[in-house]
Enzyme design. Structure first.
Site, mmCIF file in Angstrom:
data_model
loop_
_atom_site.group_PDB
_atom_site.id
_atom_site.type_symbol
_atom_site.label_atom_id
_atom_site.label_comp_id
_atom_site.label_asym_id
_atom_site.label_seq_id
_atom_site.Cartn_x
_atom_site.Cartn_y
_atom_site.Cartn_z
ATOM 1 N N TYR A 165 -32.786 0.329 -31.745
ATOM 2 C CA TYR A 165 -31.680 0.507 -30.803
ATOM 3 C C TYR A 165 -30.348 0.566 -31.548
ATOM 4 C CZ TYR A 165 -29.017 -0.299 -26.451
ATOM 5 O OH TYR A 165 -28.161 -0.187 -25.392
ATOM 6 N N ILE A 198 -23.455 -6.361 -20.284
ATOM 7 C CA ILE A 198 -23.290 -5.919 -18.898
ATOM 8 C C ILE A 198 -24.504 -6.398 -18.104
ATOM 9 C CG2 ILE A 198 -22.905 -3.954 -17.357
ATOM 10 C CD1 ILE A 198 -20.678 -4.334 -19.440
#
Length: 261
Positions: A165, A198
């Site tokens: 990632y 988030i």
């Protein structure tokens, strides 16, 4: 003295294609653009999920939305989704590359190779393929085409066990800068948003008390962000008035990336 020039701050009538729109930041972005008067093509590999999002938007009183099931690792499906968007709405002005996932592994683990390949396919190769498929239509946009790639604060640093990632999100930032340079002469801007912590499905498995501890320790605003906060920054990058914002890498992280300790 040159008179003040009033610049257009509306996306009304523009057409936007959003990937990964079945949940989280993609869902919030689809809702926001529809509410601002844009024509929205919401896509996701979860066809039922993205259809449900389109139904939510219509139920809220905004009919200017459609949805398509799209696996962004499928090159032919990417081309078909762009074609369907143009057929549905008559053009394509804005592309939001948001689709992604997160899976952890140590480099010594067997799963690392598969996670690497999937990450590159979904969160890097797909971005450039979508941009290239959309390009002929973005070049026709009178006020300039807009591309926003959703990267991550992992593209600005690294955390343990997240190698694929991290590498891909660094690549998204590089791709954004390259496209900004290559496409700027055509009036097309390309910018990247780097969300920090988030509150989305990606981190749903983290206990709430751990999130609170993390945010208070790492984030100056001392909380997780919400998808709508990211969506609003994405929208700002796509306004006609944002015509001189190009190649920007914008953290939306409550100040996390600038905090030393």
């Amino acid at each position: 003295m040159t008179p003040y020039q009033s610049l257009d701050r509306s996306v009304a009538g523009k057409t936007v294609l959003i990937t990964g729109a079945a949940s989280g930041m993609g869902r919030a972005t689809a809702h926001l653009f529809a509410r601002e008067g844009a024509n929205v093509m919401a896509t996701d590999m979860n066809g039922d999920g993205v259809a449900a999002v389109a139904a939510e938007i219509k139920e809220a009183g905004f009919a200017n939305v459609a949805s398509i099931a799209l696996d962004v690792s499928d090159h032919d499906a990417i081309k078909a989704s762009v074609a369907a968007t143009v057929e549905q709405f008559g053009g394509l002005d804005i592309l939001i590359n948001n689709a992604g996932f997160a899976r952890l592994a140590h480099p010594s683990e067997e799963a690392y190779e598969e996670i690497w390949e999937d990450s590159v396919a979904v969160m890097l190769t797909a971005h450039q393929r979508l941009i290239r498929a959309a390009l002929p239509h973005l070049m026709k946009t009178e006020t300039g085409g807009r591309i926003v790639n959703i990267a991550s604060t992992e593209g600005l640093g690294a955390t343990p066990l997240n190698g694929p990632y991290v590498a891909v999100k660094h690549g998204v930032i590089g791709l954004t800068r390259a496209m900004a340079v290559d496409l700027g002469r055509d009036g097309i801007t390309c910018n990247a948003i780097c969300p920090g912590p988030i509150d989305t499905a990606i981190n749903a498995s983290i206990p709430d008390d751990h999130k609170v501890i993390y945010a208070k320790r790492r984030v100056p605003l001392r909380r997780y962000g919400i998808p709508e906060e990211v969506a609003n920054i994405t929208l700002s990058c796509c306004l006609p008035a944002a015509s001189y914002l190009n190649g920007a890498i914008i953290p939306v992280d409550g100040g996390m990336s600038i905090k030393n300790a």
